[in-house]
Design a protein around this motif. Structure first.
Motif, PDB file in Angstrom:
ATOM      1  N   LEU A 131      14.378   9.609 -25.321  1.00 50.33           N
ATOM      2  CA  LEU A 131      13.810  10.953 -25.401  1.00 50.33           C
ATOM      3  C   LEU A 131      14.678  11.985 -24.686  1.00 50.33           C
ATOM      4  N   GLY A 132      15.753  11.512 -24.079  1.00 45.85           N
ATOM      5  CA  GLY A 132      16.653  12.435 -23.386  1.00 45.85           C
ATOM      6  C   GLY A 132      16.191  12.796 -21.985  1.00 45.85           C
ATOM      7  N   LYS A 133      15.217  12.064 -21.480  1.00 42.08           N
ATOM      8  CA  LYS A 133      14.736  12.294 -20.107  1.00 42.08           C
ATOM      9  C   LYS A 133      15.465  11.334 -19.202  1.00 42.08           C
ATOM     10  N   ARG A 134      16.172  11.861 -18.257  1.00 39.63           N
ATOM     11  CA  ARG A 134      16.978  10.991 -17.399  1.00 39.63           C
ATOM     12  C   ARG A 134      16.173  10.479 -16.212  1.00 39.63           C
ATOM     13  N   GLY A 135      15.117  11.165 -15.831  1.00 41.70           N
ATOM     14  CA  GLY A 135      14.301  10.681 -14.721  1.00 41.70           C
ATOM     15  C   GLY A 135      14.858  11.030 -13.368  1.00 41.70           C
ATOM     16  N   SER A 136      16.152  10.894 -13.203  1.00 44.02           N
ATOM     17  CA  SER A 136      16.772  11.264 -11.939  1.00 44.02           C
ATOM     18  C   SER A 136      18.051  12.021 -12.253  1.00 44.02           C
ATOM     19  N   THR A 137      18.578  12.702 -11.265  1.00 48.80           N
ATOM     20  CA  THR A 137      19.788  13.487 -11.476  1.00 48.80           C
ATOM     21  C   THR A 137      20.994  12.583 -11.691  1.00 48.80           C
ATOM     22  N   ARG A 138      20.899  11.346 -11.276  1.00 51.05           N
ATOM     23  CA  ARG A 138      22.025  10.424 -11.400  1.00 51.05           C
ATOM     24  C   ARG A 138      22.161   9.830 -12.785  1.00 51.05           C
ATOM     25  N   GLY A 139      21.076   9.736 -13.514  1.00 49.38           N
ATOM     26  CA  GLY A 139      21.133   9.115 -14.831  1.00 49.38           C
ATOM     27  C   GLY A 139      21.084   7.602 -14.723  1.00 49.38           C
ATOM     28  N   PRO A 140      21.364   6.919 -15.813  1.00 50.41           N
ATOM     29  CA  PRO A 140      21.270   5.460 -15.835  1.00 50.41           C
ATOM     30  C   PRO A 140      22.220   4.784 -14.846  1.00 50.41           C
ATOM     31  N   ASN A 141      21.744   3.707 -14.293  1.00 48.87           N
ATOM     32  CA  ASN A 141      22.525   2.893 -13.373  1.00 48.87           C
ATOM     33  C   ASN A 141      23.725   2.305 -14.123  1.00 48.87           C
ATOM     34  N   PRO A 142      24.935   2.397 -13.537  1.00 48.63           N
ATOM     35  CA  PRO A 142      26.112   1.840 -14.206  1.00 48.63           C
ATOM     36  C   PRO A 142      25.970   0.357 -14.568  1.00 48.63           C
ATOM     37  N   GLU A 143      25.290  -0.404 -13.756  1.00 45.55           N
ATOM     38  CA  GLU A 143      25.108  -1.824 -14.079  1.00 45.55           C
ATOM     39  C   GLU A 143      24.236  -1.996 -15.315  1.00 45.55           C
ATOM     40  N   LYS A 144      23.252  -1.117 -15.496  1.00 43.34           N
ATOM     41  CA  LYS A 144      22.411  -1.193 -16.695  1.00 43.34           C
ATOM     42  C   LYS A 144      23.208  -0.778 -17.921  1.00 43.34           C
ATOM     43  N   LEU A 145      24.113   0.178 -17.752  1.00 41.37           N
ATOM     44  CA  LEU A 145      24.976   0.570 -18.864  1.00 41.37           C
ATOM     45  C   LEU A 145      25.896  -0.583 -19.246  1.00 41.37           C
ATOM     46  N   ARG A 146      26.427  -1.282 -18.247  1.00 38.88           N
ATOM     47  CA  ARG A 146      27.252  -2.460 -18.538  1.00 38.88           C
ATOM     48  C   ARG A 146      26.421  -3.540 -19.217  1.00 38.88           C
ATOM     49  N   SER A 147      25.159  -3.666 -18.792  1.00 39.05           N
ATOM     50  CA  SER A 147      24.270  -4.650 -19.406  1.00 39.05           C
ATOM     51  C   SER A 147      24.033  -4.329 -20.880  1.00 39.05           C
ATOM     52  N   LEU A 148      23.975  -3.027 -21.213  1.00 37.71           N
ATOM     53  CA  LEU A 148      23.832  -2.640 -22.624  1.00 37.71           C
ATOM     54  C   LEU A 148      24.998  -3.190 -23.437  1.00 37.71           C
ATOM     55  N   HIS A 149      26.189  -3.039 -22.896  1.00 34.17           N
ATOM     56  CA  HIS A 149      27.360  -3.556 -23.603  1.00 34.17           C
ATOM     57  C   HIS A 149      27.289  -5.085 -23.716  1.00 34.17           C
ATOM     58  N   GLY A 150      26.893  -5.739 -22.637  1.00 32.07           N
ATOM     59  CA  GLY A 150      26.795  -7.198 -22.669  1.00 32.07           C
ATOM     60  C   GLY A 150      25.777  -7.694 -23.685  1.00 32.07           C
ATOM     61  N   ALA A 151      24.658  -7.001 -23.785  1.00 33.23           N
ATOM     62  CA  ALA A 151      23.604  -7.416 -24.706  1.00 33.23           C
ATOM     63  C   ALA A 151      23.880  -6.981 -26.139  1.00 33.23           C
ATOM     64  N   PHE A 152      24.610  -5.877 -26.286  1.00 34.35           N
ATOM     65  CA  PHE A 152      24.869  -5.308 -27.611  1.00 34.35           C
ATOM     66  C   PHE A 152      26.360  -4.988 -27.735  1.00 34.35           C
ATOM     67  N   PRO A 153      27.194  -6.029 -27.820  1.00 34.28           N
ATOM     68  CA  PRO A 153      28.645  -5.868 -27.715  1.00 34.28           C
ATOM     69  C   PRO A 153      29.326  -5.101 -28.854  1.00 34.28           C
ATOM     70  N   LYS A 154      28.598  -4.788 -29.914  1.00 41.01           N
ATOM     71  CA  LYS A 154      29.202  -3.954 -30.961  1.00 41.01           C
ATOM     72  C   LYS A 154      29.446  -2.531 -30.450  1.00 41.01           C
ATOM     73  N   PHE A 155      28.846  -2.211 -29.317  1.00 41.98           N
ATOM     74  CA  PHE A 155      28.998  -0.894 -28.698  1.00 41.98           C
ATOM     75  C   PHE A 155      29.856  -1.064 -27.451  1.00 41.98           C
ATOM     76  N   SER A 156      31.018  -0.443 -27.450  1.00 42.62           N
ATOM     77  CA  SER A 156      31.955  -0.620 -26.338  1.00 42.62           C
ATOM     78  C   SER A 156      31.395  -0.017 -25.046  1.00 42.62           C
ATOM     79  N   GLU A 157      31.863  -0.548 -23.942  1.00 44.00           N
ATOM     80  CA  GLU A 157      31.467  -0.020 -22.638  1.00 44.00           C
ATOM     81  C   GLU A 157      31.847   1.460 -22.542  1.00 44.00           C
ATOM     82  N   GLU A 158      33.024   1.815 -23.061  1.00 43.19           N
ATOM     83  CA  GLU A 158      33.475   3.205 -23.017  1.00 43.19           C
ATOM     84  C   GLU A 158      32.519   4.109 -23.783  1.00 43.19           C
TER      85      GLU A 158
END
Length: 122
Positions: free
Chosen positions: A45-72
């Motif tokens: 929904l585009g709501k970040r919840g905090s000023t920092r945004g998503p945790n980098p480890e969770k972003l890396r986890s997205l790549h690990g779980a869905f590798p068709k999408f590059s980390e970059e």
């Protein structure tokens, strides 16, 4: 190969693309990366919840779980710079260098690295 237009996407668009590509829903994405479904919903929904945004480890986890999408691509959608790669050899070299520093130098480097890490989260 990803196009520049794909890099212009935001996190909400990326989540939708993951859902479509992998035929998963928000709950399945959340389970795959260890967050609450409400977190993925907020990203979509585009709501970040905090000023920092998503945790980098969770972003890396997205790549690990869905590798068709590059980390970059994932980090770009979250409007963050992707952390550099750190293989075992690089980690070993860093530790060796760190051990060669005095206690005061180690404290100084830890402060510096913590500040850089925090700056990357904003």
């Amino acid at each position: 190969m990803e196009t520049p237009a794909e890099h212009a996407e935001n996190l909400a668009q990326l989540i939708k693309a993951i859902e479509s590509t992998y035929e998963v829903n928000q709950s399945e994405i959340a389970r795959a990366i260890g967050v609450a479904p409400a977190t993925v919903n907020a990203w979509k929904l585009g709501k970040r919840g905090s000023t920092r945004g998503p945790n980098p480890e969770k972003l890396r986890s997205l790549h690990g779980a869905f590798p068709k999408f590059s980390e970059e691509r994932i980090f770009a959608a979250a409007r963050r710079a992707a952390p550099g790669p750190l293989d075992e050899e690089a980690e070993r070299r860093l530790l060796t260098l760190f051990r060669g520093l005095t206690e005061e130098q180690q404290r100084s480097k830890l402060i510096e690295m913590s500040a850089l890490n925090e700056a990357n989260k904003q």
